[in-house]
Design a protein around this motif. Structure first.
Motif, mmCIF file in Angstrom:
data_model
loop_
_atom_site.group_PDB
_atom_site.id
_atom_site.type_symbol
_atom_site.label_atom_id
_atom_site.label_comp_id
_atom_site.label_asym_id
_atom_site.label_seq_id
_atom_site.Cartn_x
_atom_site.Cartn_y
_atom_site.Cartn_z
ATOM 1 N N THR A 103 64.744 75.549 -32.036
ATOM 2 C CA THR A 103 64.381 76.324 -33.222
ATOM 3 C C THR A 103 63.434 75.564 -34.138
ATOM 4 O O THR A 103 62.515 76.155 -34.722
ATOM 5 C CB THR A 103 65.648 76.722 -34.008
ATOM 6 N N LEU A 104 63.633 74.260 -34.276
ATOM 7 C CA LEU A 104 62.771 73.474 -35.157
ATOM 8 C C LEU A 104 61.330 73.487 -34.651
ATOM 9 O O LEU A 104 60.388 73.675 -35.438
ATOM 10 C CB LEU A 104 63.278 72.040 -35.264
ATOM 11 N N GLU A 105 61.157 73.298 -33.360
ATOM 12 C CA GLU A 105 59.806 73.317 -32.792
ATOM 13 C C GLU A 105 59.168 74.693 -32.971
ATOM 14 O O GLU A 105 57.990 74.801 -33.320
ATOM 15 C CB GLU A 105 59.850 72.951 -31.312
ATOM 16 N N LEU A 106 59.953 75.739 -32.763
ATOM 17 C CA LEU A 106 59.439 77.090 -32.923
ATOM 18 C C LEU A 106 59.000 77.337 -34.358
ATOM 19 O O LEU A 106 57.920 77.888 -34.604
ATOM 20 C CB LEU A 106 60.505 78.113 -32.516
ATOM 21 N N MET A 107 59.813 76.934 -35.308
ATOM 22 C CA MET A 107 59.444 77.135 -36.700
ATOM 23 C C MET A 107 58.218 76.300 -37.061
ATOM 24 O O MET A 107 57.280 76.803 -37.705
ATOM 25 C CB MET A 107 60.603 76.777 -37.638
ATOM 26 N N SER A 108 58.211 75.060 -36.652
ATOM 27 C CA SER A 108 57.111 74.167 -37.010
ATOM 28 C C SER A 108 55.783 74.661 -36.467
ATOM 29 O O SER A 108 54.792 74.764 -37.200
ATOM 30 C CB SER A 108 57.395 72.751 -36.490
ATOM 31 N N PRO A 116 54.444 82.752 -38.777
ATOM 32 C CA PRO A 116 55.857 82.453 -38.520
ATOM 33 C C PRO A 116 56.446 83.379 -37.454
ATOM 34 O O PRO A 116 56.216 84.593 -37.475
ATOM 35 C CB PRO A 116 56.522 82.688 -39.883
ATOM 36 N N ALA A 117 57.174 82.813 -36.529
ATOM 37 C CA ALA A 117 57.763 83.599 -35.445
ATOM 38 C C ALA A 117 58.899 84.485 -35.921
ATOM 39 O O ALA A 117 59.317 85.400 -35.207
ATOM 40 C CB ALA A 117 58.270 82.662 -34.347
ATOM 41 N N ALA A 131 65.624 70.373 -40.292
ATOM 42 C CA ALA A 131 65.079 71.540 -40.987
ATOM 43 C C ALA A 131 64.946 71.265 -42.477
ATOM 44 O O ALA A 131 63.933 71.608 -43.101
ATOM 45 C CB ALA A 131 65.979 72.747 -40.748
ATOM 46 N N LYS A 132 65.953 70.635 -43.040
ATOM 47 C CA LYS A 132 65.941 70.319 -44.466
ATOM 48 C C LYS A 132 64.799 69.392 -44.819
ATOM 49 O O LYS A 132 64.131 69.561 -45.850
ATOM 50 C CB LYS A 132 67.287 69.689 -44.859
ATOM 51 N N GLU A 133 64.557 68.402 -43.975
ATOM 52 C CA GLU A 133 63.553 67.386 -44.264
ATOM 53 C C GLU A 133 62.164 67.734 -43.729
ATOM 54 O O GLU A 133 61.236 66.954 -43.870
ATOM 55 C CB GLU A 133 63.997 66.040 -43.663
ATOM 56 N N SER A 134 62.018 68.899 -43.133
ATOM 57 C CA SER A 134 60.759 69.256 -42.471
ATOM 58 C C SER A 134 59.612 69.543 -43.433
ATOM 59 O O SER A 134 58.444 69.468 -43.053
ATOM 60 C CB SER A 134 60.979 70.494 -41.587
ATOM 61 N N GLY A 135 59.935 69.893 -44.670
ATOM 62 C CA GLY A 135 58.892 70.303 -45.611
ATOM 63 C C GLY A 135 58.421 71.724 -45.373
ATOM 64 O O GLY A 135 57.448 72.170 -45.993
ATOM 65 N N LEU A 136 59.118 72.454 -44.511
ATOM 66 C CA LEU A 136 58.715 73.819 -44.160
ATOM 67 C C LEU A 136 59.722 74.869 -44.615
ATOM 68 O O LEU A 136 59.543 76.052 -44.344
ATOM 69 C CB LEU A 136 58.531 73.937 -42.644
ATOM 70 N N ALA A 137 60.791 74.440 -45.298
ATOM 71 C CA ALA A 137 61.847 75.364 -45.694
ATOM 72 C C ALA A 137 61.663 75.834 -47.132
ATOM 73 O O ALA A 137 61.291 75.050 -48.016
ATOM 74 C CB ALA A 137 63.214 74.693 -45.529
ATOM 75 N N TYR A 138 61.928 77.095 -47.365
ATOM 76 C CA TYR A 138 61.803 77.686 -48.710
ATOM 77 C C TYR A 138 62.991 77.263 -49.561
ATOM 78 O O TYR A 138 64.124 77.166 -49.085
ATOM 79 C CB TYR A 138 61.752 79.215 -48.610
ATOM 80 N N ASP A 139 62.746 77.008 -50.825
ATOM 81 C CA ASP A 139 63.815 76.669 -51.765
ATOM 82 C C ASP A 139 64.553 77.946 -52.154
ATOM 83 O O ASP A 139 64.076 78.745 -52.960
ATOM 84 C CB ASP A 139 63.231 75.986 -53.004
ATOM 85 N N PRO A 352 61.124 80.176 -43.925
ATOM 86 C CA PRO A 352 59.938 79.305 -44.025
ATOM 87 C C PRO A 352 59.280 79.414 -45.395
ATOM 88 O O PRO A 352 59.255 80.488 -46.012
ATOM 89 C CB PRO A 352 59.014 79.841 -42.925
ATOM 90 N N ASN A 353 58.717 78.307 -45.864
ATOM 91 C CA ASN A 353 58.068 78.314 -47.181
ATOM 92 C C ASN A 353 56.634 78.829 -47.126
ATOM 93 O O ASN A 353 55.913 78.778 -48.131
ATOM 94 C CB ASN A 353 58.108 76.928 -47.823
ATOM 95 N N SER A 354 56.227 79.339 -45.978
ATOM 96 C CA SER A 354 54.882 79.921 -45.879
ATOM 97 C C SER A 354 54.835 81.332 -46.458
ATOM 98 O O SER A 354 53.745 81.886 -46.649
ATOM 99 C CB SER A 354 54.434 79.949 -44.411
ATOM 100 N N TYR A 355 56.005 81.917 -46.718
ATOM 101 C CA TYR A 355 56.036 83.243 -47.321
ATOM 102 C C TYR A 355 55.799 83.155 -48.828
ATOM 103 O O TYR A 355 56.154 82.154 -49.461
ATOM 104 C CB TYR A 355 57.378 83.924 -47.042
ATOM 105 N N THR A 356 55.206 84.192 -49.386
ATOM 106 C CA THR A 356 55.016 84.246 -50.833
ATOM 107 C C THR A 356 56.372 84.442 -51.507
ATOM 108 O O THR A 356 57.368 84.782 -50.858
ATOM 109 C CB THR A 356 54.097 85.403 -51.223
ATOM 110 N N LYS A 357 56.401 84.277 -52.807
ATOM 111 C CA LYS A 357 57.646 84.484 -53.554
ATOM 112 C C LYS A 357 58.148 85.916 -53.359
ATOM 113 O O LYS A 357 59.345 86.142 -53.119
ATOM 114 C CB LYS A 357 57.375 84.217 -55.039
#
Length: 459
Positions: A103-108, A116-117, A131-139, A352-357
Motif C-alpha cells: 500500500t505504501l508503494e502504491l500511495m507513493s 492518487p490510486a 505512512a505517518k512519516e512519508s510526508g504524503l498523509a493529510y492532517d 493523501p495530502n494531494s487533495y485540496t481541503k
C-alpha cells in the motif's frame, strides 16, 4: 477528486429545502399595546451533495456488500449505508489494489505522479509508521468533517499516528491481541473453578503471581510416568514476551517528550518482564507444538489449558467446534502496571495530502458516514450483540471485551515502526533458547535498534 465515477447511474438526488416555523408572541413593554415578536424561520441544514464522488479505499482485499445478510443488524447497516449514499450522492468501495505490504508503494507512486490510486489508503499495522512519516498523509485534525474524539475511533491508533497536533491516520476499534483463551474442562480436572480466571480478572487479582501459581496446578502427570500429560500453556515465546512486556506497563519502543522514538526494551519494566519470562521458561509448565503453526490445534485438542492468541481466533474455536468449553481473559498484569494492558495493532486509514481541503473534507465526510454505527444498534453496549454468538459464555463479552475496549488499557505497538528492519523478538528468542541472559540479550540489541530509531527520528 474523481467525480466522474458514479455509484448509481440512475440515482437522482432531490435537493431538500424546507422552511418552517411557528409564530411566537412575547410581551413587550410598550405604552399602548402588546406587540407581536417577529416570526423566526427555522431552516433545515441543506443536504451535503458530494456530486457523485466514489470514495475508494485501496486495500489488499475486496470488501463487498454480502448478498445474504447474516443478521438483522447487518441488514439495517447496509440499508443505512445505501440511504446515506443516495441522500448525499456518493459511492463507497474497498478494493484489493495492492498486496498487504504494497500500500505504501502504491500511495507513493500514484500521489507523486499526480494521480492518487484511491481517496483513502489502508495500511497494515507494520506500515503505519512509514505512512505517518512519508510526508504524503493529510492532517486529519485540520478537517471539520470528522470528529477524532468520537468514541468509534481508536484513540490508541490516533495517538500513534499523531505528530504534535497533527493526525495522519485513524481507525475504528480493531480486534485486540495477546488475550488468553482457557479450557474449562482442564481447569476442572485440575481441581480449579472453571470461572477462576474471570473472577481474578474482575477482582483485579489477575497478576503474574496468580498466573504462575495456576500454571503449576494445571501442569499434571496424570499417570505418574514422569511425563506431563497436560500443560498449562501453549508456548509461543515471541508472543509471550511481548504480552509480558506490555502487561508490566512498558513496551519495546516508546515516544519521549520530544516526540522521538526511543528503545524501551532497556527500561526497568521491560527488563523485569523478560526476567519473569525466563523464570516461567525455566519451568515445565508450557508445551510447544511439533510444527511451528500448530499452536491453535494443540490448544483445541486439549494439549494445554491456556493459549495466548488474538481475539479474532475466537471465531475459529466456535466454528471448528472445539469440543471443550472455553473462556477468554486479558493477559495478567505485572507488578509495575496499574491496570491491565491490551495490545492493538490496528490498520490505519490515510487520506493523501494531494487533495485540496474541499476534496479532503468530502472524503472524510463520506468515511465518517460509512463507519457510523448501525441505526437502532448504536447504544453504547450495542456492539455486544454481534459478539455473543462468537463465544461460549457471556463473561468473555461483558467482562473481558469491555476491559479490552477501554481506551485506558489500550496500547499500540510502536516497535512495528522498525519491524521491517529489526527482528524485535530477538532478545526474547535468545533468552528462551538459553543463548543469553536477559541482560545480555537486551544489550546485544541496543546498537542495532538505535541505528534504526535514529533513521526514523531523522525523518
Amino acid at each position: 477528486m474523481k467525480f466522474s465515477k458514479l455509484f448509481f447511474i440512475g440515482m437522482a438526488m432531490a435537493t431538500l429545502t424546507a422552511c418552517g416555523g411557528t409564530e411566537e408572541t412575547a410581551e413587550v413593554a410598550a405604552p399602548v399595546a402588546e406587540v407581536a415578536a417577529p416570526v423566526a424561520a427555522e431552516t433545515e441544514e441543506p443536504v451535503r451533495d458530494l456530486g457523485g464522488l466514489v470514495v475508494t479505499i485501496a486495500s489488499w482485499a475486496d470488501i463487498k456488500e454480502p448478498e445474504e445478510k447474516k443478521s438483522a443488524q447487518e441488514e439495517a447497516l447496509w440499508e443505512y449505508r445505501h440511504e446515506m449514499m443516495e441522500k448525499h450522492n456518493f459511492g463507497f468501495e474497498e478494493l484489493a489494489l495492492s498486496k498487504w505490504d504494497g500500500t505504501l508503494e502504491l500511495m507513493s507512486t500514484s500521489v507523486l505522479a499526480g494521480d492518487p490510486a484511491a481517496e483513502i489508503f489502508r495500511f497494515n499495522a507494520n506500515y503505519n509508521g512509514s505512512a505517518k512519516e512519508s510526508g504524503l498523509a493529510y492532517d486529519l485534525a485540520s478537517l471539520d468533517s470528522i470528529d477524532l474524539t468520537d468514541a468509534k475511533w481508536s484513540q490508541s491508533l490516533i495517538e500513534m499516528m499523531s505528530d504534535g497536533d497533527k493526525v495522519y491516520g485513524l481507525s475504528l476499534f480493531d480486534r485486540p491481541k495477546r488475550l488468553i483463551f482457557f479450557n474449562k474442562r482442564l481447569f476442572e480436572e485440575a481441581g480449579l473453578d472453571p470461572e477462576l480466571l474471570y473472577d481474578l480478572q474482575a477482582s483485579g487479582d489477575w497478576t503474574w503471581d496468580a498466573f504462575m501459581e495456576i500454571s503449576e496446578k494445571l501442569t499434571r502427570d496424570t499417570d505418574n510416568d514422569g511425563i506431563n500429560d497436560t500443560y498449562a500453556l501453549i508456548m509461543n515465546q515471541t508472543t509471550f514476551a511481548q504480552a509480558a512486556t506490555f502487561s508490566n506497563g512498558s513496551s519495546y519502543v516508546a515516544v519521549d517528550e520530544n516526540g522521538d522514538y526511543i528503545n524501551n526494551l532497556v527500561s526497568p519494566e521491560s527488563m523485569a518482564a523478560l526476567e519473569w519470562c525466563a523464570d516461567y521458561w525455566a519451568t515445565d509448565f508450557d508445551i510447544r507444538p511439533e510444527h511451528w503453526n500448530g499452536h491453535k490445534d494443540l490448544f483445541m485438542s486439549g494439549g494445554a489449558a491456556m493459549y495466548i492468541g488474538e481475539e479474532w481466533e475466537s471465531t475459529n474455536f466456535t466454528q471448528e467446534a472445539m469440543p471443550d468449553d472455553w473462556g477468554m481473559v486479558v493477559f495478567p498484569k505485572g507488578p509495575s502496571a496499574d491496570n491491565y494492558v491490551v495490545v492493538y495493532n490496528e490498520k490505519a486509514w490515510v487520506i493523501p495530502n494531494s487533495y485540496t481541503k474541499e476534496e479532503a473534507e468530502d472524503i472524510a465526510f463520506a468515511l465518517n458516514l460509512w463507519t457510523e454505527p448501525t441505526p437502532g444498534y448504536d447504544e453504547p453496549d450495542s456492539w455486544m450483540t454481534a459478539q455473543y454468538p462468537v463465544y461460549r459464555d457471556p463473561r468473555a463479552v461483558e467482562e473481558t471485551l469491555v476491559i479490552a475496549r477501554d481506551p485506558e488499557v489500550m496500547m499500540s505497538d510502536y516497535a512495528l515502526f522498525i519491524a521491517s528492519k529489526v527482528r524485535t523478538s530477538q532478545a526474547a528468542e535468545d533468552v528462551y533458547w538459553n543463548r543469553a541472559t536477559p541482560a545480555e540479550a537486551v544489550e546485544a540489541q541496543v546498537g542495532i535498534w538505535q541505528a534504526e530509531l535514529d533513521k526514523l527520528n531523522a525523518k
